[in-house]
Scaffold this motif. Sequence first.
Motif, PDB file in Angstrom:
ATOM      1  N   ARG A  45       0.842  -1.205   0.000  1.00 46.29           N
ATOM      2  CA  ARG A  45       0.000   0.000   0.000  1.00 46.29           C
ATOM      3  C   ARG A  45       0.875   1.252   0.000  1.00 46.29           C
ATOM      4  N   GLU A  46       1.892   1.263   0.843  1.00 47.93           N
ATOM      5  CA  GLU A  46       2.791   2.419   0.897  1.00 47.93           C
ATOM      6  C   GLU A  46       3.552   2.596  -0.405  1.00 47.93           C
ATOM      7  N   PHE A  49       1.306   4.440  -2.706  1.00 48.13           N
ATOM      8  CA  PHE A  49       1.067   5.845  -2.379  1.00 48.13           C
ATOM      9  C   PHE A  49       2.301   6.724  -2.524  1.00 48.13           C
ATOM     10  N   ASN A  50       3.476   6.127  -2.582  1.00 44.42           N
ATOM     11  CA  ASN A  50       4.650   6.983  -2.770  1.00 44.42           C
ATOM     12  C   ASN A  50       4.909   7.291  -4.243  1.00 44.42           C
ATOM     13  N   LYS A  51       3.902   6.971  -5.075  1.00 50.15           N
ATOM     14  CA  LYS A  51       3.909   7.322  -6.510  1.00 50.15           C
ATOM     15  C   LYS A  51       4.988   6.592  -7.302  1.00 50.15           C
ATOM     16  N   GLU A 120      -7.356   1.655  -8.843  1.00 44.97           N
ATOM     17  CA  GLU A 120      -8.193   2.615  -8.119  1.00 44.97           C
ATOM     18  C   GLU A 120      -9.463   1.975  -7.554  1.00 44.97           C
ATOM     19  N   PHE A 125      -5.614   0.109  -1.883  1.00 43.74           N
ATOM     20  CA  PHE A 125      -4.894   1.265  -2.411  1.00 43.74           C
ATOM     21  C   PHE A 125      -5.766   2.513  -2.428  1.00 43.74           C
ATOM     22  N   ASP A 126      -6.725   2.542  -1.523  1.00 43.70           N
ATOM     23  CA  ASP A 126      -7.667   3.654  -1.447  1.00 43.70           C
ATOM     24  C   ASP A 126      -7.560   4.328  -0.078  1.00 43.70           C
ATOM     25  N   LYS A 127      -8.190   5.474   0.056  1.00 45.78           N
ATOM     26  CA  LYS A 127      -8.147   6.214   1.318  1.00 45.78           C
ATOM     27  C   LYS A 127      -9.025   5.591   2.395  1.00 45.78           C
ATOM     28  N   TYR A 153      -6.259  12.723   3.469  1.00 47.27           N
ATOM     29  CA  TYR A 153      -5.959  11.295   3.340  1.00 47.27           C
ATOM     30  C   TYR A 153      -6.930  10.386   4.083  1.00 47.27           C
TER      31      TYR A 153
END
Length: 375
Positions: A45-46, A49-51, A120, A125-127, A153
Amino acid sequence: MIRSFELNNFKSHKDTQLDFSNLTVLCGANSSGKSSVIQALLLLRESFFNKSQFDYLDLKSNPVTIGTAKDALYQFSAKDEIKFKIETTHQKMIFDFAIKEPTKTLIPKSSHSFDVDQLEKEPLFDKNCQFISAARLGPQGTYLKDDVVVDVYNQISVTEGQAEYFIHFLQRHKDDEVLPELCSKHVEFTDLFSQVTAWEREISSGVNIIVKDIGILGYELKYQFNTKEGKTDEFSAKNVGFGLSCAMPVIVAILSSRPNESILFIENPEAHLHPRGQAKLAELICLAAQAGVQIVIETHSDHIINGILVQCKKFEEQKGGISKNNISVHYLNMDEEKHCSVAERVNIEDNGRIIYPPKGFFDQFTIDRKHLMGF
């Protein structure tokens, strides 16, 4: 929703395959690899989110700190690579990371396979994914405030699942409507704040929650209790039992979740709770999972397990609860020869019974009873 998860060469997991359901329960001996399952998913997941598009695993991330690549790799692995396979409602994903420098705190990717257009849709991988760890904070004098964490977030935790922002989160969403399936029937109001209070009363009768905004310093959490003569004074969270404050972030996370959109990782939901409180928390977990919220818990409590089994029987009696078909229970133990985790699926039968539990599966009560009774 995650349907299955496979870990290869990650920490104690040489080759572990787990079926996931609406409610996935990880239990077993200490240091048998339960937390590592959750850690692996949080690392992915991280990485999302770190693109970086999963270019690497950061072993010093906010939610999870593993150490170096050597710490993350199964000790007796024949290859210097870690692989994860996830099957979800939408797709199958493979993440392969190759270790080139054992002392590095990141592991670069080797090769991946996934549909980027479907990411998505994945709650992981979502908020709406929340992590509440066994290391969550106990009662505090003040609770942190961060508008970016909560408003942007949508998170309860940032650092190691401590749930340090759960009071701010509660205040931000206090007027949100709770799913009807999760609402306590003991109060008429269905907003988040009222329902959190109602479920806290299942742990400590007559309790009222009081939150005070103290500006840049954050929030104060206090409790007040109903009496026959009225109400008590307000008590600081530090002067009230640990169970109320340790259970509250779990309750907030569950009541604010949404079916098919949320996934919750909760370690030791039973922390500091009396058995009755554990049973009520198990009930709430089951109601949410049956409603379509995916929940993964790690537990050492037979009261949580028994509470889940009770909810299975209630479902069969059409009194709420959860279908046994929406639960996956895994008992983890260690293969002493290979020093690797071994996961065994525990089947729940009709009437909430477990007929053939694995050796060591919450059997200490039976062992002690036999000793006390002399047979």
